[in-house]
Design an enzyme around this catalytic site. Structure first.
Site, PDB file in Angstrom:
ATOM      1  N   LEU A   1      49.136 -47.058 -12.706  1.00 53.84           N
ATOM      2  CA  LEU A   1      50.264 -46.945 -13.637  1.00 53.84           C
ATOM      3  C   LEU A   1      51.225 -45.824 -13.230  1.00 53.84           C
ATOM      4  CD1 LEU A   1      51.648 -47.908 -16.195  1.00 53.84           C
ATOM      5  CD2 LEU A   1      50.209 -46.356 -17.502  1.00 53.84           C
TER       6      LEU A   1
ATOM      7  N   TYR B   1      34.171 -43.870  -1.640  1.00 52.91           N
ATOM      8  CA  TYR B   1      34.369 -42.850  -2.676  1.00 52.91           C
ATOM      9  C   TYR B   1      33.573 -43.228  -3.931  1.00 52.91           C
ATOM     10  CZ  TYR B   1      36.196 -41.469  -7.150  1.00 52.91           C
ATOM     11  OH  TYR B   1      36.252 -41.091  -8.461  1.00 52.91           O
ATOM     12  N   HIS B   2      33.771 -44.468  -4.426  1.00 56.97           N
ATOM     13  CA  HIS B   2      33.072 -44.862  -5.657  1.00 56.97           C
ATOM     14  C   HIS B   2      31.552 -44.787  -5.449  1.00 56.97           C
ATOM     15  CE1 HIS B   2      37.085 -46.668  -6.692  1.00 56.97           C
ATOM     16  NE2 HIS B   2      36.739 -46.306  -7.903  1.00 56.97           N
TER      17      HIS B   2
ATOM     18  N   SER C   1      34.139 -48.820  -3.014  1.00 56.50           N
ATOM     19  CA  SER C   1      34.644 -48.001  -1.891  1.00 56.50           C
ATOM     20  C   SER C   1      33.586 -46.934  -1.594  1.00 56.50           C
ATOM     21  CB  SER C   1      35.963 -47.306  -2.259  1.00 56.50           C
ATOM     22  OG  SER C   1      35.730 -46.251  -3.176  1.00 56.50           O
TER      23      SER C   1
ATOM     24  N   LYS D   1      30.026 -41.423  -6.111  1.00 56.99           N
ATOM     25  CA  LYS D   1      29.779 -41.142  -7.536  1.00 56.99           C
ATOM     26  C   LYS D   1      28.431 -41.724  -7.981  1.00 56.99           C
ATOM     27  CE  LYS D   1      33.724 -39.223  -8.785  1.00 56.99           C
ATOM     28  NZ  LYS D   1      33.836 -37.861  -9.251  1.00 56.99           N
TER      29      LYS D   1
ATOM     30  N   THR E   1      32.768 -42.238 -12.667  1.00 53.90           N
ATOM     31  CA  THR E   1      33.886 -43.184 -12.705  1.00 53.90           C
ATOM     32  C   THR E   1      33.419 -44.549 -13.210  1.00 53.90           C
ATOM     33  OG1 THR E   1      35.549 -44.284 -11.373  1.00 53.90           O
ATOM     34  CG2 THR E   1      33.543 -43.716 -10.237  1.00 53.90           C
TER      35      THR E   1
ATOM     36  N   ARG F   1      51.847 -44.774 -10.256  1.00 50.93           N
ATOM     37  CA  ARG F   1      52.624 -45.284  -9.125  1.00 50.93           C
ATOM     38  C   ARG F   1      53.719 -46.235  -9.605  1.00 50.93           C
ATOM     39  NH1 ARG F   1      51.369 -45.963  -3.860  1.00 50.93           N
ATOM     40  NH2 ARG F   1      51.127 -48.221  -3.670  1.00 50.93           N
TER      41      ARG F   1
HETATM   42  P1  NAD Z   1      42.336 -33.985  -7.875  1.00 46.99           P
HETATM   43  O1  NAD Z   1      42.244 -34.297  -6.439  1.00 46.99           O
HETATM   44  O2  NAD Z   1      43.692 -33.827  -8.484  1.00 46.99           O
HETATM   45  O3  NAD Z   1      41.506 -32.636  -8.203  1.00 46.99           O
HETATM   46  C1  NAD Z   1      40.255 -32.345  -7.653  1.00 46.99           C
HETATM   47  C2  NAD Z   1      40.204 -30.845  -7.407  1.00 46.99           C
HETATM   48  O4  NAD Z   1      38.911 -30.504  -6.900  1.00 46.99           O
HETATM   49  C3  NAD Z   1      41.228 -30.369  -6.378  1.00 46.99           C
HETATM   50  O5  NAD Z   1      41.987 -29.292  -6.874  1.00 46.99           O
HETATM   51  C4  NAD Z   1      40.381 -29.965  -5.183  1.00 46.99           C
HETATM   52  O6  NAD Z   1      40.961 -28.901  -4.438  1.00 46.99           O
HETATM   53  C5  NAD Z   1      39.056 -29.596  -5.834  1.00 46.99           C
HETATM   54  N1  NAD Z   1      37.889 -29.755  -4.945  1.00 46.99           N
HETATM   55  C6  NAD Z   1      37.530 -30.847  -4.231  1.00 46.99           C
HETATM   56  N2  NAD Z   1      36.411 -30.614  -3.532  1.00 46.99           N
HETATM   57  C7  NAD Z   1      36.040 -29.340  -3.810  1.00 46.99           C
HETATM   58  C8  NAD Z   1      34.967 -28.517  -3.389  1.00 46.99           C
HETATM   59  N3  NAD Z   1      34.049 -28.954  -2.512  1.00 46.99           N
HETATM   60  N4  NAD Z   1      34.868 -27.253  -3.886  1.00 46.99           N
HETATM   61  C9  NAD Z   1      35.789 -26.787  -4.766  1.00 46.99           C
HETATM   62  N5  NAD Z   1      36.853 -27.527  -5.182  1.00 46.99           N
HETATM   63  C10 NAD Z   1      36.965 -28.792  -4.709  1.00 46.99           C
HETATM   64  O7  NAD Z   1      41.497 -35.091  -8.658  1.00 46.99           O
HETATM   65  P2  NAD Z   1      41.561 -35.505 -10.214  1.00 46.99           P
HETATM   66  O8  NAD Z   1      42.418 -36.701 -10.334  1.00 46.99           O
HETATM   67  O9  NAD Z   1      41.828 -34.332 -11.040  1.00 46.99           O
HETATM   68  O10 NAD Z   1      40.057 -35.963 -10.432  1.00 46.99           O
HETATM   69  C11 NAD Z   1      39.096 -35.034 -10.902  1.00 46.99           C
HETATM   70  C12 NAD Z   1      37.752 -35.729 -11.042  1.00 46.99           C
HETATM   71  O11 NAD Z   1      37.866 -36.787 -11.983  1.00 46.99           O
HETATM   72  C13 NAD Z   1      37.229 -36.338  -9.758  1.00 46.99           C
HETATM   73  O12 NAD Z   1      35.836 -36.135  -9.669  1.00 46.99           O
HETATM   74  C14 NAD Z   1      37.536 -37.804  -9.907  1.00 46.99           C
HETATM   75  O13 NAD Z   1      36.615 -38.584  -9.198  1.00 46.99           O
HETATM   76  C15 NAD Z   1      37.404 -38.000 -11.403  1.00 46.99           C
HETATM   77  N6  NAD Z   1      38.244 -39.112 -11.886  1.00 46.99           N
HETATM   78  C16 NAD Z   1      39.608 -39.085 -11.734  1.00 46.99           C
HETATM   79  C17 NAD Z   1      40.364 -40.163 -12.203  1.00 46.99           C
HETATM   80  C18 NAD Z   1      41.860 -40.229 -12.051  1.00 46.99           C
HETATM   81  O14 NAD Z   1      42.440 -41.282 -12.398  1.00 46.99           O
HETATM   82  N7  NAD Z   1      42.520 -39.184 -11.572  1.00 46.99           N
HETATM   83  C19 NAD Z   1      39.715 -41.229 -12.835  1.00 46.99           C
HETATM   84  C20 NAD Z   1      38.322 -41.223 -12.983  1.00 46.99           C
HETATM   85  C21 NAD Z   1      37.583 -40.150 -12.503  1.00 46.99           C
HETATM   86  N1  USQ Z   2      46.395 -51.270  -7.437  1.00 48.21           N
HETATM   87  C1  USQ Z   2      47.488 -52.102  -7.307  1.00 48.21           C
HETATM   88  N2  USQ Z   2      48.639 -51.553  -6.853  1.00 48.21           N
HETATM   89  C2  USQ Z   2      48.768 -50.226  -6.537  1.00 48.21           C
HETATM   90  C3  USQ Z   2      47.646 -49.384  -6.698  1.00 48.21           C
HETATM   91  C4  USQ Z   2      46.471 -49.943  -7.155  1.00 48.21           C
HETATM   92  O1  USQ Z   2      47.415 -53.301  -7.595  1.00 48.21           O
HETATM   93  O2  USQ Z   2      49.859 -49.819  -6.125  1.00 48.21           O
HETATM   94  C5  USQ Z   2      45.111 -51.824  -7.962  1.00 48.21           C
HETATM   95  C6  USQ Z   2      43.916 -51.593  -7.049  1.00 48.21           C
HETATM   96  O3  USQ Z   2      43.800 -52.617  -6.083  1.00 48.21           O
HETATM   97  C7  USQ Z   2      42.773 -51.578  -8.059  1.00 48.21           C
HETATM   98  C8  USQ Z   2      43.408 -51.000  -9.313  1.00 48.21           C
HETATM   99  O4  USQ Z   2      44.818 -51.119  -9.154  1.00 48.21           O
HETATM  100  O5  USQ Z   2      42.378 -52.878  -8.352  1.00 48.21           O
HETATM  101  C9  USQ Z   2      43.059 -49.535  -9.542  1.00 48.21           C
HETATM  102  O6  USQ Z   2      43.425 -48.806  -8.386  1.00 48.21           O
HETATM  103  P1  USQ Z   2      43.812 -47.252  -8.492  1.00 48.21           P
HETATM  104  O7  USQ Z   2      44.265 -46.794  -7.144  1.00 48.21           O
HETATM  105  O8  USQ Z   2      44.717 -47.032  -9.642  1.00 48.21           O
HETATM  106  O9  USQ Z   2      42.424 -46.612  -8.918  1.00 48.21           O
HETATM  107  P2  USQ Z   2      41.048 -46.458  -8.123  1.00 48.21           P
HETATM  108  O10 USQ Z   2      41.181 -46.655  -6.671  1.00 48.21           O
HETATM  109  O11 USQ Z   2      40.011 -47.275  -8.820  1.00 48.21           O
HETATM  110  O12 USQ Z   2      40.740 -44.911  -8.330  1.00 48.21           O
HETATM  111  C10 USQ Z   2      41.236 -44.162  -9.459  1.00 48.21           C
HETATM  112  C11 USQ Z   2      41.014 -42.693  -9.145  1.00 48.21           C
HETATM  113  C12 USQ Z   2      39.523 -42.436  -8.996  1.00 48.21           C
HETATM  114  C13 USQ Z   2      38.789 -42.923 -10.232  1.00 48.21           C
HETATM  115  C14 USQ Z   2      39.109 -44.381 -10.546  1.00 48.21           C
HETATM  116  C15 USQ Z   2      38.589 -44.811 -11.905  1.00 48.21           C
HETATM  117  O13 USQ Z   2      41.706 -42.333  -7.938  1.00 48.21           O
HETATM  118  O14 USQ Z   2      39.303 -41.042  -8.814  1.00 48.21           O
HETATM  119  O15 USQ Z   2      37.409 -42.791 -10.042  1.00 48.21           O
HETATM  120  O16 USQ Z   2      40.553 -44.529 -10.624  1.00 48.21           O
HETATM  121  S1  USQ Z   2      37.988 -46.484 -11.899  1.00 48.21           S
HETATM  122  O17 USQ Z   2      39.050 -47.348 -11.381  1.00 48.21           O
HETATM  123  O18 USQ Z   2      37.630 -46.789 -13.253  1.00 48.21           O
HETATM  124  O19 USQ Z   2      36.841 -46.496 -11.006  1.00 48.21           O
END
Ligand code: NAD
Ligand code: USQ
Length: 383
Positions: free
Chosen positions: A239, A181-182, A179, A185, A144, A241
């Site tokens: 976006l 979570y981050h 966070s 990664k 990420t 949301r």
């Molecule tokens: P998501 O929650 O929609 O999908 C993740 C999938 O992985 C789910 O179907 C879940 O059941 C599966 N999973 C989780 N843990 C598992 C495990 N231990 N074994 C097998 N399956 C498992 O998430 P997403 O939005 O598709 O994100 C996918 C990846 O991309 C994540 O690693 C996330 O960190 C990364 N990512 C997402 C975004 C975003 O904006 N959605 C941005 C940057 C990075």
């Molecule tokens: N934010 C708002 N209003 C909202 C939701 C979010 O202002 O209603 C702000 C947050 O405070 C933050 C930014 O928007 O500053 C991004 O938040 P987000 O919830 O859209 O994204 P984030 O928490 O960073 O996580 C998401 C994905 C995660 C991925 C990450 C990419 O859930 O899996 O790793 O985006 S990045 O942001 O580049 O780390």
């Protein structure tokens, strides 16, 4: 080429599995379905009515004649992971299978631990399984952009050349994530880097920005193939949301000043980037990092764009600045490099009025499914 998509039932994974299958790759999906379980535990649901995974896979085969080999299981279970790799014999593994929400990881100790155990153990198992039974397989791992945080210098792709006391080295770019979570990664990245060094694994870490949109060429082919669109405070991203909030007349929830700037990309570019990474594999021993986003916006920029597009559709869109539940800078320098995927041929879909219009229309189409109680944030970092 045989590609295993871990997390293939999720938002990015489902779109990617179908895209790769349509492009002629032999695709397998691994997923524990834990994300559907977390949604149920939290009482949340995707805006779009997603079909069960078996039904999705069957429909894809009916439409295209192409098989998606499905294995339901948890990659934190090593025997399961090893046996899937040994049997499927992938040329590449794309790893999306993690807990991916920052707010989820900040709910309490249990959620922080769950996130880090799920993500770190799953990735570590995968590294061992590749080493033991699938050597030569290319790991494409979703990282990420948030690994870098918001430093007061430009962000490079993974590495930074540093001069110190007259000596120079190319070192991993400093990480300051926001966070638990981050942070998971960041820990994954270190583990993968180390495995590449000791076992000559080949890996690409895709430091992806925030993904938006819901429609890809393949998921648009049939309603049974529809992708998830999260809008709740835990899994909904900025976006997506804002578009759902606009569709139901809820003021857009900009946290704090809204100057928080991030990299963003269309889900159609997510699938294209993953394919580019697979088609141009890392070399043995190489730990390659690509910054996977196409444009930078502040959160307030996005809210203003949604307001404008919503008004053109006849929606009444207000913007609220609500107290920021997170600990993050609301005004800061942000200039990140993203040239590597373009060099490989990425043709970005920039955020356009047409995209916002189509995303808003999807949000309006399904707005009766929105649970307004899931919109305002309740998870706070400082609690
Ligand atoms: P998501 O929650 O929609 O999908 C993740 C999938 O992985 C789910 O179907 C879940 O059941 C599966 N999973 C989780 N843990 C598992 C495990 N231990 N074994 C097998 N399956 C498992 O998430 P997403 O939005 O598709 O994100 C996918 C990846 O991309 C994540 O690693 C996330 O960190 C990364 N990512 C997402 C975004 C975003 O904006 N959605 C941005 C940057 C990075
Ligand atoms: N934010 C708002 N209003 C909202 C939701 C979010 O202002 O209603 C702000 C947050 O405070 C933050 C930014 O928007 O500053 C991004 O938040 P987000 O919830 O859209 O994204 P984030 O928490 O960073 O996580 C998401 C994905 C995660 C991925 C990450 C990419 O859930 O899996 O790793 O985006 S990045 O942001 O580049 O780390």
């Amino acid at each position: 080429m045989k590609v295993l998509v871990i997390g293939g039932d999720g938002y990015c994974g489902w779109a990617t599995a179908l895209h790769l299958s349509a492009r002629g790759y032999d695709v397998g999906i691994v997923d524990s379905l834990v994300r559907r379980h977390w949604d149920q535990t939290l009482g949340i649901d995707t805006l779009t009515p997603i079909a069960p995974i078996h039904k999705r896979v069957t429909r894809w085969k009916e439409l295209t004649g192409r098989e998606l080999e499905l294995r339901i299981g948890d990659i934190t279970d090593y025997e399961f992971t090893r046996s899937v790799l040994a049997e499927f014999k992938p040329d590449a593994v794309v790893h999306f299978g993690e807990q991916r929400s920052a707010p989820f990881s900040m709910v309490d100790r249990n959620h922080a631990v769950l996130t880090q155990v799920n993500n770190l153990v799953g990735t570590l198992n995968l590294l061992y399984a590749i080493h033991e039974v699938s050597s030569g397989c290319h790991l494409v791992k979703l990282g990420t952009m948030g690994e870098y945080g918001t430093p007061n210098i430009d962000i490079e792709e993974g590495y930074l050349t540093v001069r110190h006391n007259g000596r120079e080295d190319r070192l991993p770019f400093p990480k300051q994530p926001g966070s638990f979570y981050h942070l998971s990664k960041v820990h994954d990245s270190h583990n993968i880097h180390f495995a590449c060094k000791i076992w000559e694994l080949r890996a690409t870490d895709l430091n992806q920005g925030v993904v938006y949109g819901v429609i890809t060429d393949e998921t648009a082919r049939d309603e049974v193939l529809i992708n998830r669109l999260d809008y709740d405070e835990i899994f909904g991203t900025a976006l997506n949301r804002f578009c759902v909030q606009a569709a139901i007349g809820h003021p857009l929830t900009v946290y704090g000043k809204g100057g928080q700037t991030r990299g963003f990309l269309d889900i159609r570019d997510t699938v294209a980037c993953v394919e580019l990474a697979i088609a141009n594999a890392a070399s043995p021993g190489e730990f390659r990092v690509f910054n996977q986003f196409t444009e930078q916006f502040s959160v307030l920029d996005l809210a203003l764009k949604v307001q404008q597009a919503g008004t053109e559709l006849g929606l009444d869109v207000e913007i609220d600045h609500i107290e920021n539940p997170r600990v993050e800078l609301e005004e800061h320098h942000y200039q990140a490099t993203n040239t590597e995927l373009r060099k490989l041929g990425l043709k970005p879909h920039c955020l356009s009025e047409a995209l916002l219009d189509s995303l808003l229309r999807v949000a309006v189409q399904y707005r009766d499914r929105v649970d307004e109680a899931q919109i305002l944030p309740t998870v706070a970092w400082r609690r």
